[in-house]
Scaffold this active site. Structure first.
Site, mmCIF file in Angstrom:
data_model
loop_
_atom_site.group_PDB
_atom_site.id
_atom_site.type_symbol
_atom_site.label_atom_id
_atom_site.label_comp_id
_atom_site.label_asym_id
_atom_site.label_seq_id
_atom_site.Cartn_x
_atom_site.Cartn_y
_atom_site.Cartn_z
ATOM 1 N N GLY A 1 0.819 -1.215 0.000
ATOM 2 C CA GLY A 1 0.000 0.000 0.000
ATOM 3 C C GLY A 1 0.846 1.255 0.000
ATOM 4 O O GLY A 1 0.619 2.181 -0.779
ATOM 5 N N ARG B 1 -8.008 -1.281 -3.224
ATOM 6 C CA ARG B 1 -7.725 -0.324 -2.140
ATOM 7 C C ARG B 1 -7.760 1.104 -2.671
ATOM 8 O O ARG B 1 -7.345 1.391 -3.785
ATOM 9 C CB ARG B 1 -6.386 -0.666 -1.486
ATOM 10 C CG ARG B 1 -6.504 -1.968 -0.706
ATOM 11 C CD ARG B 1 -5.198 -2.454 -0.166
ATOM 12 N NE ARG B 1 -4.647 -1.579 0.859
ATOM 13 C CZ ARG B 1 -3.482 -1.824 1.464
ATOM 14 N NH1 ARG B 1 -2.769 -2.882 1.116
ATOM 15 N NH2 ARG B 1 -3.030 -1.018 2.390
ATOM 16 N N SER C 1 -6.757 8.336 4.684
ATOM 17 C CA SER C 1 -5.475 7.676 4.917
ATOM 18 C C SER C 1 -4.372 8.720 4.895
ATOM 19 O O SER C 1 -4.282 9.523 3.963
ATOM 20 C CB SER C 1 -5.205 6.622 3.846
ATOM 21 O OG SER C 1 -3.864 6.190 3.942
ATOM 22 N N GLN D 1 -1.490 8.100 4.273
ATOM 23 C CA GLN D 1 -0.518 7.740 3.224
ATOM 24 C C GLN D 1 -0.626 8.644 2.001
ATOM 25 O O GLN D 1 0.358 8.894 1.318
ATOM 26 C CB GLN D 1 -0.721 6.283 2.793
ATOM 27 C CG GLN D 1 -0.255 5.297 3.857
ATOM 28 C CD GLN D 1 -0.477 3.850 3.454
ATOM 29 O OE1 GLN D 1 -0.817 3.567 2.306
ATOM 30 N NE2 GLN D 1 -0.291 2.945 4.388
ATOM 31 N N SER E 1 -3.973 9.048 11.785
ATOM 32 C CA SER E 1 -2.582 8.600 11.835
ATOM 33 C C SER E 1 -1.583 9.752 11.738
ATOM 34 O O SER E 1 -0.616 9.682 10.989
ATOM 35 C CB SER E 1 -2.304 7.595 10.711
ATOM 36 O OG SER E 1 -3.309 6.636 10.639
ATOM 37 N N ASP F 1 -2.403 0.237 12.972
ATOM 38 C CA ASP F 1 -1.799 -1.039 12.559
ATOM 39 C C ASP F 1 -1.668 -2.001 13.732
ATOM 40 O O ASP F 1 -1.403 -3.192 13.546
ATOM 41 C CB ASP F 1 -0.412 -0.812 11.939
ATOM 42 C CG ASP F 1 -0.521 -0.495 10.458
ATOM 43 O OD1 ASP F 1 -1.636 -0.589 9.911
ATOM 44 O OD2 ASP F 1 0.512 -0.148 9.852
ATOM 45 N N LYS G 1 -6.748 -0.970 4.505
ATOM 46 C CA LYS G 1 -5.643 -1.897 4.771
ATOM 47 C C LYS G 1 -5.798 -3.191 3.960
ATOM 48 O O LYS G 1 -6.756 -3.354 3.214
ATOM 49 C CB LYS G 1 -5.588 -2.218 6.265
ATOM 50 C CG LYS G 1 -5.466 -0.994 7.151
ATOM 51 C CD LYS G 1 -4.086 -0.362 7.065
ATOM 52 C CE LYS G 1 -4.027 0.880 7.928
ATOM 53 N NZ LYS G 1 -2.726 1.522 7.912
ATOM 54 N N ARG H 1 -0.555 -8.831 9.184
ATOM 55 C CA ARG H 1 -0.829 -8.420 10.573
ATOM 56 C C ARG H 1 -1.905 -9.300 11.220
ATOM 57 O O ARG H 1 -1.877 -9.544 12.425
ATOM 58 C CB ARG H 1 -1.228 -6.955 10.654
ATOM 59 C CG ARG H 1 -0.149 -6.035 10.161
ATOM 60 C CD ARG H 1 -0.115 -4.684 10.830
ATOM 61 N NE ARG H 1 0.955 -3.899 10.246
ATOM 62 C CZ ARG H 1 2.247 -4.067 10.502
ATOM 63 N NH1 ARG H 1 2.632 -4.973 11.384
ATOM 64 N NH2 ARG H 1 3.157 -3.345 9.901
#
Ligand code: DC
Length: 642
Positions: free
Chosen positions: A101, A128, A169, A171, A197, A312, A340, A385
């Site tokens: 990702g 995603r 996100s 990211q 985050s 996470d 995720k 995970r």
């Protein structure tokens, strides 16, 4: 290293007997590695990244950078990156982010810098979201032709100002920031909403700054100056999300786990999992600049926590919650359901249910009622995970079978090896520092100080005898009625904390030091049944902790005759009476001497486990010694200090 071709599937995780006692070195942070790779690729000159976490994800990134014309060399955990000052080639074929990702998100603006090309990825990546990022790039003038992978880009960034939704996100934000110094005019990014985050955005900015970028952060806005990056030698921290698994294992199984290279200075938000989750659940956590240590007892209190900025860690939380003595819940992680590798909220609930641990999906997280689980195979959703988190459940009580164990290779190919090492290094019996001696010999003072120096939990076993004595005196039980006193000891729940003593829910910290208890305690302590009951609960207490300091009269002789280190403290009766008198404020020194001598006589002459110097004990007369010197001398005898 695990040979994934021969790894059994499902892979059975068996409970660990004994207590953990390991120091683990973990692979470098995936998040930091992928950020540093991008920045080094855009820098002017050759950068060296050390401690790199090589995994499927980072390999996808390295492969993509090569395709963009950036030469790299990998040597163990060191990666050399030959940056070209922001110049990138148009890739000859589709740029493949595989299942990563962060790679997919970080590489899309890189394609815009290259000028054209198509970004693609694994099946799972295609579902995603990328839309906020593609929209922002379009806002900056790039031509981006799809909102899901594969994404063709046919012209680059021309503008400087754009806004982006911050709630989906982080990211996407990190992706734009990382490439921004190589955009013609830099970037002026407005964040709409409160970022999820945030620690990841801070991490991005810190890596950028380490490579010489100028980033200006104000409320809801981040500005990045144009001008590129300077090549650096950069050390990657161990992965903090990965560290949550062994640290949680210490809390679940009991014992000690230390993760090195990660500490209070960490750039990774997930490094706080130990202090924000494991500590409130009852584990002892020690964090310094360069290490995080968790000492657990295998007993976990339930916890409700918002993990929005360390999402996470949700699968790790699911495992510790499954082991807690009550209902735990996590909130603030609704957004991970779509961003995720899998819907980790639903997946955690479904798999815990399959294990027989009741749990439910909430609007913004999930709830777990901790309790025993049954052995069964759990699904892992091609999600590293989920596999690593669910495996923790099998470390106590009953095995758990992990389907598709190879999926851990995404970020931690050595995960199953690490669990095997923890198992191999676990101690069948606890490490015990036994400190015995008569009243006033300095036991309590020394035991408390040494437990701080060695970071070991400490049990004052005398307080347990005192608590039982208090309880039977209160209940009016006759002290000659051994069966009744023993039954009282057996049925009592005694919790001796660092500064409190509670029996059956009643705080007796002060009451057990009153003269009536002191006068009767040696009589109660001479009853064989009482000694059997309390010694067993002391053994159990230490076993759960893996290593501990216990002080009393019979620790080295009867409770732990195989103790790791035995100390017998002594002092003259005069000195001991003087110490006790100054503690209690009692002015009649002669009476104190007589009382102490009488208690010595009773403790030393009773039939069961009398106070005596244990075989192999180091005898220290503290009459005229400085306590700090005694503590240091004992600490130096302790194996982990040698
Ligand atoms: O350390 P203290 O004075 O709080 O101990 C109270 C009494 O408990 C002591 O007189 C003897 C008894 N005791 C024991 O018999 N065995 C132990 N391990 C600890 C204390």
């Amino acid at each position: 290293m695990t040979d994934f071709a021969v790894l059994p599937d499902p892979y059975r995780v068996e409970p660990i007997a004994g207590t953990l006692d390991s120091t683990v070195v973990l692979p470098g942070s995936k998040s930091l590695t992928n950020r540093a790779l991008i920045v080094a690729a855009l820098a002017d000159g050759t950068s060296t990244l050390t401690g790199v976490g090589l995994s499927d994800d980072t390999e996808a990134m390295i492969g993509a950078l090569e395709a963009l014309g950036i030469q790299t060399e990998v040597d163990g955990t060191t990666v050399t990156v030959h940056g070209r000052g922001g110049a990138l080639d148009v890739p000859a074929s589709e740029l493949d982010a595989n299942q990563s990702g962060t790679s997919a998100r970080f590489l899309l603006p890189m394609l815009a810098i290259a000028g054209s090309g198509t970004l693609t990825g694994h099946e799972q990546m295609r579902g995603r979201p990328m839309g906020d990022l593609t929209k922002a790039l379009r806002g900056l003038g790039a031509t981006v032709e799809s909102d899901v992978l594969p994404i063709p880009v046919s012209s680059g960034v021309t503008g400087r100002e754009v806004s982006i939704g911050a709630e989906v996100s982080s990211q996407f934000i990190s992706a734009l920031l990382l490439s921004a110094p190589a955009f013609r005019d830099g970037l002026d990014l407005t964040l709409v909403g409160t970022p999820v985050s945030q620690p990841y955005i801070d991490m991005t900015i810190s890596v950028m700054a380490a490579f010489g970028a100028t980033v200006d952060v104000s409320e809801g806005r981040i500005q990045v100056a144009a001008g590129g990056y300077e090549a650096q030698t950069y050390a990657i921290e161990p992965d903090a999300s990965t560290a949550t698994y062994p640290l949680a294992a210490a809390a679940i199984v009991g014992g000690r786990i230390t993760v090195v290279g990660l500490g209070s200075m960490s750039l990774q938000g997930d490094a706080e999992f130990a202090t924000r989750v494991l500590e409130p659940m009852g584990a002892s956590v020690f964090v310094d600049n360069d290490s995080i240590e968790v000492r657990g007892s295998g007993i976990l209190d339930p916890l409700s926590v918002d993990l929005g900025d360390m999402s996470d860690t949700a699968p790790t939380f699911a495992a510790v919650a499954a082991k807690a003595s009550g209902t735990s819940s996590v909130t603030g992680i609704g957004f991970i359901r779509t961003t995720k590798e899998s819907d980790r909220v639903q997946a955690s609930v479904d798999e815990l249910d399959r294990l027989g641990v009741s749990s439910s999906v909430d609007s913004d997280g999930f709830t777990v009622s901790g309790g025993p689980h049954q052995t069964t195979a759990v699904d892992t959703y091609e999600d590293h995970r989920m596999a690593m988190g669910l495996a923790l459940v099998g470390l106590t009580d009953a095995p758990v079978d992990i389907n598709d164990p190879g999926c851990v290779a995404k970020t931690f190919p050595g995960y199953w090896d690490m669990l095997a090492t923890l198992r191999a290094e676990a101690r069948p019996a606890p490490l015990v520092l036994a400190i015995d001696g008569p009243a006033g010999s300095g036991k309590s003072t020394v035991a408390k100080l040494i437990s701080l120096v060695l970071r070991l939990p400490h049990l004052d076993t005398g307080a347990m005898y005192r608590a039982v004595t208090y309880a039977v005196l209160q209940a009016g039980v006759h002290l000659d009625d051994h069966a009744a006193v023993t039954a009282a000891a057996e049925s009592a729940t005694i919790v001796v904390g660092p500064s409190s003593v509670v029996i059956d829910g009643v705080d007796v910290t002060t009451a057990i030091r009153e003269p009536d208890v002191t006068a009767a305690v040696s009589t109660v302590a001479a009853i064989p049944g009482v000694r059997v009951v309390l010694a067993e609960s002391q053994r159990e207490w230490a076993r759960k902790r893996g290593a501990a300091v216990l002080e009393g009269r019979d620790i080295g002789t009867a409770v732990f005759p195989d103790a790791t280190l035995k100390i017998y403290l002594d002092a003259s009766v005069d000195e001991r009476a003087r110490r006790r008198a100054s503690e209690t404020g009692d002015e009649d020194l002669e009476a104190m001497k007589i009382a102490i001598a009488e208690r010595d006589r009773l403790d030393m002459t009773r039939e069961t486990d009398p106070l005596t110097v244990a075989d192999g004990a180091v005898v220290i007369d503290t009459t005229s010694l400085d306590i700090d010197g005694v503590v240091e001398a004992i600490a130096n005898e302790w194996p982990s200090r040698q």
